[in-house]
Design a protein around this motif. Structure first.
Motif, mmCIF file in Angstrom:
data_model
loop_
_atom_site.group_PDB
_atom_site.id
_atom_site.type_symbol
_atom_site.label_atom_id
_atom_site.label_comp_id
_atom_site.label_asym_id
_atom_site.label_seq_id
_atom_site.Cartn_x
_atom_site.Cartn_y
_atom_site.Cartn_z
ATOM 1 N N LEU A 1 9.236 7.724 -3.864
ATOM 2 C CA LEU A 1 7.973 8.382 -3.523
ATOM 3 C C LEU A 1 7.306 8.956 -4.773
ATOM 4 N N ILE A 2 8.100 9.578 -5.631
ATOM 5 C CA ILE A 2 7.550 10.166 -6.857
ATOM 6 C C ILE A 2 6.920 9.095 -7.739
ATOM 7 N N TYR A 3 7.608 7.957 -7.885
ATOM 8 C CA TYR A 3 7.112 6.910 -8.769
ATOM 9 C C TYR A 3 5.908 6.175 -8.195
ATOM 10 N N SER A 4 5.795 6.129 -6.873
ATOM 11 C CA SER A 4 4.697 5.363 -6.277
ATOM 12 C C SER A 4 3.438 6.197 -6.046
ATOM 13 N N MET A 5 3.558 7.541 -6.048
ATOM 14 C CA MET A 5 2.406 8.388 -5.724
ATOM 15 C C MET A 5 1.250 8.204 -6.693
ATOM 16 N N ARG A 6 1.517 8.161 -7.988
ATOM 17 C CA ARG A 6 0.460 8.094 -8.996
ATOM 18 C C ARG A 6 0.367 6.717 -9.662
ATOM 19 N N ASN A 7 1.106 5.756 -9.163
ATOM 20 C CA ASN A 7 1.147 4.441 -9.799
ATOM 21 C C ASN A 7 0.459 3.417 -8.901
ATOM 22 N N GLN A 8 -0.824 3.164 -9.187
ATOM 23 C CA GLN A 8 -1.605 2.257 -8.350
ATOM 24 C C GLN A 8 -1.092 0.829 -8.438
ATOM 25 N N GLU A 9 -0.606 0.446 -9.610
ATOM 26 C CA GLU A 9 -0.090 -0.902 -9.801
ATOM 27 C C GLU A 9 1.122 -1.161 -8.901
ATOM 28 N N LEU A 10 2.002 -0.184 -8.822
ATOM 29 C CA LEU A 10 3.181 -0.316 -7.965
ATOM 30 C C LEU A 10 2.793 -0.291 -6.494
ATOM 31 N N LYS A 11 1.829 0.565 -6.149
ATOM 32 C CA LYS A 11 1.356 0.613 -4.766
ATOM 33 C C LYS A 11 0.813 -0.739 -4.328
ATOM 34 N N ASN A 12 -0.012 -1.342 -5.179
ATOM 35 C CA ASN A 12 -0.598 -2.643 -4.842
ATOM 36 C C ASN A 12 0.479 -3.707 -4.671
ATOM 37 N N ALA A 13 1.485 -3.685 -5.537
ATOM 38 C CA ALA A 13 2.566 -4.667 -5.445
ATOM 39 C C ALA A 13 3.353 -4.503 -4.151
ATOM 40 N N VAL A 14 3.586 -3.243 -3.741
ATOM 41 C CA VAL A 14 4.309 -2.992 -2.485
ATOM 42 C C VAL A 14 3.476 -3.457 -1.296
ATOM 43 N N ARG A 15 2.145 -3.200 -1.338
ATOM 44 C CA ARG A 15 1.278 -3.644 -0.235
ATOM 45 C C ARG A 15 1.302 -5.156 -0.094
ATOM 46 N N LYS A 16 1.351 -5.870 -1.209
ATOM 47 C CA LYS A 16 1.344 -7.337 -1.165
ATOM 48 C C LYS A 16 2.651 -7.897 -0.613
ATOM 49 N N LEU A 17 3.700 -7.060 -0.567
ATOM 50 C CA LEU A 17 4.976 -7.535 -0.029
ATOM 51 C C LEU A 17 4.903 -7.766 1.478
ATOM 52 N N PHE A 18 4.141 -6.916 2.175
ATOM 53 C CA PHE A 18 4.156 -6.969 3.630
ATOM 54 C C PHE A 18 3.586 -8.273 4.190
ATOM 55 N N PRO A 19 2.431 -8.763 3.708
ATOM 56 C CA PRO A 19 1.985 -10.075 4.195
ATOM 57 C C PRO A 19 2.991 -11.184 3.894
ATOM 58 N N TYR A 20 3.639 -11.099 2.724
ATOM 59 C CA TYR A 20 4.642 -12.107 2.358
ATOM 60 C C TYR A 20 5.815 -12.084 3.330
ATOM 61 N N ILE A 21 6.268 -10.867 3.674
ATOM 62 C CA ILE A 21 7.393 -10.731 4.613
ATOM 63 C C ILE A 21 7.000 -11.236 6.000
ATOM 64 N N LEU A 22 5.769 -10.906 6.430
ATOM 65 C CA LEU A 22 5.314 -11.330 7.744
ATOM 66 C C LEU A 22 5.172 -12.840 7.846
ATOM 67 N N LEU A 23 4.674 -13.460 6.755
ATOM 68 C CA LEU A 23 4.514 -14.915 6.753
ATOM 69 C C LEU A 23 5.871 -15.633 6.732
ATOM 70 N N LYS A 24 6.828 -15.006 6.044
ATOM 71 C CA LYS A 24 8.148 -15.632 5.920
ATOM 72 C C LYS A 24 8.944 -15.500 7.209
ATOM 73 N N HIS A 25 8.682 -14.412 7.962
ATOM 74 C CA HIS A 25 9.406 -14.179 9.214
ATOM 75 C C HIS A 25 8.392 -14.025 10.334
ATOM 76 N N PRO A 26 7.858 -15.142 10.853
ATOM 77 C CA PRO A 26 6.852 -15.057 11.921
ATOM 78 C C PRO A 26 7.459 -14.541 13.227
#
Length: 311
Positions: free
Chosen positions: A286-311
């Protein structure tokens, strides 16, 4: 009276005496454990899957997430099992393994946080030399040194502690096997060997602490000299999470081991042990992701990938 050869198991400190409170503590610990697994797992996946995060800073962050998972997985599962099954027992071998892995991950994490301070120092104070000083080979060597130092430190303390004769019972006044509480069960002056080992580790830890402090003094001086407000904001956004993690780690550990004996009690020791062994692995993502927009964006992009891989 029992000695080390007759001790087959240790009795850990229970979180509560009543069954209802034990189940409540089990549920709370399970929630914390799952949150730590999720947070650190997301960081591991984000750094591994996104090429933009294949930089020294995120490589060290990946190692930190691995160590956090190791730290909380060393202490909480056994505590949860004991609370669920209404027992306090841990085998002699299980206790030795818990001490070894806990000292291993805690030591490696502290050395890694020192390396991460050096990474931030080079990135901000010597940006033109960043690529040469922190190439992929250098980063791998520094990470390996942190893990190796933690391993050697764990071997030293585990071997010394469990070679001592024990004749003061088998009740450990903590929810996991912790060296200071095991030393209280020793019946000979041989425990002074472990005291010397602890003093050696403290001296090493103090050297790392001085290095971190000096690094951040130089970092803040360089940041305050930056003419651009945007540059200062970007520099602080990459340094403050690391500084917060270091502060949380060091302050809780210092209070745990250096608090006055006059205020020591089983309940206070339990709370403090939770603060330095459970809270940091759970809140570091939580501490590392609060002020790190780059990490936040990368985590957000994981969810569509996970959903597509496991329909």
């Amino acid at each position: 009276m029992p000695n080390s050869s007759s001790v087959r198991e240790f009795l850990l400190l229970a979180f509560a005496d009543t069954r209802e409170l034990q189940l409540l503590h089990f549920a709370l610990l399970l929630g914390i454990y799952l949150a730590a697994l999720l947070g650190n797992g997301l960081i591991l996946s984000a750094v591994a899957c996104h090429h933009r995060l294949h930089t020294p800073m995120y490589f060290f962050l990946l190692n930190l997430a691995l160590l956090d998972l190791g730290c909380i997985s060393t202490t909480l599962p056994k505590a949860m099992a004991n609370a669920l099954w209404d027992t306090r027992a841990i085998s002699y071998q299980g206790c030795a393994a818990q001490v070894f892995f806990f000292i291993f991950v805690i030591g490696a994490e502290y050395f890694l946080l020192t390396v991460m301070a050096y990474d931030r120092y080079v990135a901000i104070c010597k940006p033109l030399h960043y690529g040469s000083l922190l190439g992929s080979r250098a980063c791998a060597q520094m990470a390996a040194a942190a893990w190796g130092s933690g391993f050697l430190n764990a071997v030293l303390h585990t071997a010394t502690t469990f070679s001592l004769p024990l004749c003061r019972g088998n009740a450990v006044d903590q929810f996991f096997c912790e060296i200071p509480h095991i030393l209280k069960l020793s019946c000979s002056d041989a425990y002074l060997r472990e005291v010397w080992a602890v003093l050696f580790s403290i001296a090493l830890a103090f050297g790392c602490f001085v290095f971190i402090v000096v690094s951040y003094v130089q970092i803040f001086r360089a940041v305050l000299r930056m003419p651009s407000e945007q540059g200062r904001h970007k520099a602080f956004s990459t340094c403050l999470p690391h500084l917060a993690v270091v502060s949380l780690f060091i302050s809780t550990a210092i209070f745990s081991y250096l608090k006055p004996p006059s205020i020591s009690s089983p309940s206070l020791d339990l709370v403090v042990a939770l603060l330095y062994s459970v809270v940091p692995p759970a809140v570091n993502p939580l501490i590392y992701s609060m002020r790190n927009q780059e990490l936040k964006n990368a985590v957000r992009k994981l969810f569509p990938y996970i959903l597509l891989k496991h329909p």
